[in-house]
Design an enzyme around this catalytic site. Structure first.
Site, PDB file in Angstrom:
ATOM      1  N   HIS A  45       0.769  -1.127   0.126  1.00 56.69           N
ATOM      2  CA  HIS A  45       0.203  -0.054  -0.104  1.00 56.69           C
ATOM      3  C   HIS A  45       0.808   1.377  -0.140  1.00 56.69           C
ATOM      4  O   HIS A  45       0.468   2.390   0.312  1.00 56.69           O
ATOM      5  CB  HIS A  45      -0.975   0.061   1.181  1.00 56.69           C
ATOM      6  CG  HIS A  45      -1.968  -1.023   0.929  1.00 56.69           C
ATOM      7  ND1 HIS A  45      -1.748  -2.555   1.320  1.00 56.69           N
ATOM      8  CD2 HIS A  45      -3.100  -1.158   0.611  1.00 56.69           C
ATOM      9  CE1 HIS A  45      -2.726  -3.075   1.268  1.00 56.69           C
ATOM     10  NE2 HIS A  45      -3.682  -2.476   0.697  1.00 56.69           N
ATOM     11  N   ASP A  66      -3.199  -3.520  12.633  1.00 58.07           N
ATOM     12  CA  ASP A  66      -3.737  -3.315  11.364  1.00 58.07           C
ATOM     13  C   ASP A  66      -3.867  -4.518  10.476  1.00 58.07           C
ATOM     14  O   ASP A  66      -2.874  -4.949  10.230  1.00 58.07           O
ATOM     15  CB  ASP A  66      -2.640  -2.130  10.623  1.00 58.07           C
ATOM     16  CG  ASP A  66      -3.150  -1.805   9.365  1.00 58.07           C
ATOM     17  OD1 ASP A  66      -4.142  -2.350   8.929  1.00 58.07           O
ATOM     18  OD2 ASP A  66      -2.279  -1.227   8.457  1.00 58.07           O
ATOM     19  N   TRP A  84     -15.152 -18.721  10.287  1.00 53.29           N
ATOM     20  CA  TRP A  84     -16.806 -18.184  10.481  1.00 53.29           C
ATOM     21  C   TRP A  84     -16.510 -16.953  11.448  1.00 53.29           C
ATOM     22  O   TRP A  84     -17.138 -15.999  11.057  1.00 53.29           O
ATOM     23  CB  TRP A  84     -17.660 -19.177  11.023  1.00 53.29           C
ATOM     24  CG  TRP A  84     -17.090 -19.811  12.395  1.00 53.29           C
ATOM     25  CD1 TRP A  84     -17.350 -19.411  13.427  1.00 53.29           C
ATOM     26  CD2 TRP A  84     -16.304 -21.004  12.500  1.00 53.29           C
ATOM     27  NE1 TRP A  84     -16.658 -20.345  14.357  1.00 53.29           N
ATOM     28  CE2 TRP A  84     -16.263 -21.275  13.817  1.00 53.29           C
ATOM     29  CE3 TRP A  84     -15.963 -21.851  11.491  1.00 53.29           C
ATOM     30  CZ2 TRP A  84     -15.357 -22.360  14.128  1.00 53.29           C
ATOM     31  CZ3 TRP A  84     -15.390 -23.005  11.871  1.00 53.29           C
ATOM     32  CH2 TRP A  84     -14.859 -23.206  13.249  1.00 53.29           C
TER      33      TRP A  84
END
Length: 340
Positions: A52, A181, A233
């Site tokens: 990023h 993060d 899940w």
């Protein structure tokens, strides 16, 4: 399919910033916005979040050229009461909108103890941790998240309906921060892509193959474009709730809406700041954190001699190394950037 291992070169931050600035100015950014945006991509790269930072820059410019990111659009305050406000990002540059939202959340927290800015109609914020580090260094706890395009299936499903929806939690510590993060997938797609380039298998299953089976093979996951929710899940459920909260608090788009578009734009994001000075136990917080970290560091590693680190600790180590030695950049990526 075998892929050649990329060749890396080390570049000084000033070189990256100058090249980013040149390209941003050539693509319609004002000098002020170009400078701020270039600093974001450079900072992310210094901190080792290349997916990023420098690696993401060409795609960011692609979005600018295609009209998905409007270079000089400004976010506007739509409504608010007390410590919460709704803002419209007007499809401006995601990192710049996010920086402004973080600043505003801290202002609200300074007045109310806690502040929340819900930002709709914005763009990819690049690295969410940047805003956590910023708030933590200024003495605020930070909680923030963003929704994304659908890139994960719900648990026991075959098709992608969930976003990677990164979550950031940051706490001020020792002049820096403890900064978590993380995306809702077992591995970020940047990590999966890097493993694929290096012809490495993932340590644990990180996604699905084309038949819907979990796999350790990053190249297969790149083909299927289906990440595996972290915690199975549990990660799927957390992704769903983060999307719901982002959309309803900002009055913005949900993952289902973003995924219908040609590009990943019009995202919804939440920025929450908490002013620790408003707490009665403020003066004892530093000692409490020191004690928790000291105990945490006493964990017995599985691999003898390997240090157990807290969230954000590796970033500080990488930051120091990259400032001393230069930022590692793949030659192919750097050539692509210079050609922009």
């Amino acid at each position: 399919m075998k892929t050649d291992t990329p060749v890396f070169i080390r570049l000084q931050p000033i070189a990256l910033t100058a090249e980013f600035l040149r390209i941003l100015l050539a693509n319609g950014f004002t000098k002020e916005k170009a400078t701020a945006c270039a600093e974001v991509f450079t900072t992310n790269s210094i901190d080792g979040v290349y997916s990023h930072g420098v690696n993401r820059f060409p795609k960011f410019i692609e979005y600018v050229k295609s009209g998905g990111v409007l270079p000089n659009a400004e976010p506007v305050n739509v409504s608010g009461f007390g410590g919460i406000e709704q803002w419209n990002g007007n499809l401006g540059p995601g990192p710049l909108n996010a920086l402004q939202a973080t600043e505003r959340a801290m202002v609200l927290a300074g007045k109310n103890g806690i502040g929340c800015v819900a930002l709709g109609n914005t763009n990819h914020w690049m690295r969410g941790g940047l805003y956590g580090w910023k708030a933590a260094k200024e003495g605020f706890v930070f909680i923030g998240w963003s929704n994304t395009i659908a890139n994960m299936p719900a648990w026991n499903a075959n098709d992608n309906r969930l976003g990677n929806n990164p979550l950031v939690i940051a706490i001020p510590y020792a002049g820096e921060g403890i900064v978590l993060d993380m995306a809702m997938s077992q591995y970020s797609f940047g990590a999966i892509e890097m493993a694929s380039l290096k012809n490495e298998q993932l340590a644990v299953a990180g996604g699905y193959d084309l038949e819907g089976n979990v796999t350790h093979d990053p190249q297969v996951i790149m083909q299927s474009k289906k990440g595996l929710p972290m915690g199975y899940w549990k990660g799927a459920g957390l992704s769903l709730l983060l999307d719901m909260l982002a959309a309803l608090l900002s009055a913005g788009n949900a993952v289902k809406d973003i995924s219908k578009q040609a590009m990943e734009t019009g995202l919804s994001q939440i920025f929450i700041a908490i002013d620790l000075k408003a707490l009665n136990n403020f003066r004892s917080i530093d000692l409490l954190l020191q004690q928790i970290i000291a105990d945490y560091h006493q964990s017995v590693p599985v691999e003898p001699g390997k240090k157990i680190i807290y969230p954000g600790e590796r970033v500080m180590i990488t930051r120091k190394e990259n400032l001393e030695k230069g930022i590692p950049v793949a030659e192919k990526v750097w050539e692509k950037i210079k050609a922009l």
